[in-house]
Design an enzyme around this catalytic site. Sequence first.
Site, mmCIF file in Angstrom:
data_model
loop_
_atom_site.group_PDB
_atom_site.id
_atom_site.type_symbol
_atom_site.label_atom_id
_atom_site.label_comp_id
_atom_site.label_asym_id
_atom_site.label_seq_id
_atom_site.Cartn_x
_atom_site.Cartn_y
_atom_site.Cartn_z
ATOM 1 N N CYS A 40 0.799 -1.332 -0.018
ATOM 2 C CA CYS A 40 -0.014 -0.061 -0.030
ATOM 3 C C CYS A 40 0.797 0.959 0.014
ATOM 4 C CB CYS A 40 -0.780 -0.122 1.271
ATOM 5 S SG CYS A 40 -2.285 0.766 0.953
ATOM 6 N N CYS B 51 -4.651 0.930 -3.708
ATOM 7 C CA CYS B 51 -4.402 2.338 -3.514
ATOM 8 C C CYS B 51 -3.634 2.782 -4.693
ATOM 9 C CB CYS B 51 -3.460 2.499 -2.192
ATOM 10 S SG CYS B 51 -2.755 0.909 -1.764
ATOM 11 N N CYS C 184 4.382 -1.817 -7.824
ATOM 12 C CA CYS C 184 5.887 -2.400 -7.579
ATOM 13 C C CYS C 184 6.631 -3.013 -8.646
ATOM 14 C CB CYS C 184 5.584 -3.198 -6.213
ATOM 15 S SG CYS C 184 4.133 -4.282 -6.368
#
Length: 132
Positions: A9, A83, A87
């Site tokens: 997140c 959110c 990555c």
Amino acid sequence: MKKRILFVCVENSNRSQMAQAFAAMLGGDQVEAFSAGSRPSGRINPKAVAAMKELGYDLTTHSSKGLDAFNDQPIDIAVTMGCGDACPLVKAERRVDWQIPDPREMPPEEFNKVRDLIREKVQGLLTELGSS
């Protein structure tokens, strides 16, 4: 062989921390759970600590950390918490995005509903993996 799951997140202070805790609680020795944030706040939200304490889990043992620690490390599943976080440097065999509202400003009753949704999602993932 343990499945390595990374929950991601932005701040790593609420949703991803609770998901990591539930994976540890429900997955036993079948999973190795981690959490991280793209812009970690450096602290765990006291509301998250209180919500998990109600279930017997001590989130004060966790720390809010960034994704850097997971760059170039093999991860079986990277789960983003809705959110809009990416990555890209995390080497994950599989990526999953859960659309979970940010409970940061919610009153305790609503916060706990989000906590319970996270538990359901983690349980579903573990069941799918055959880990619980």
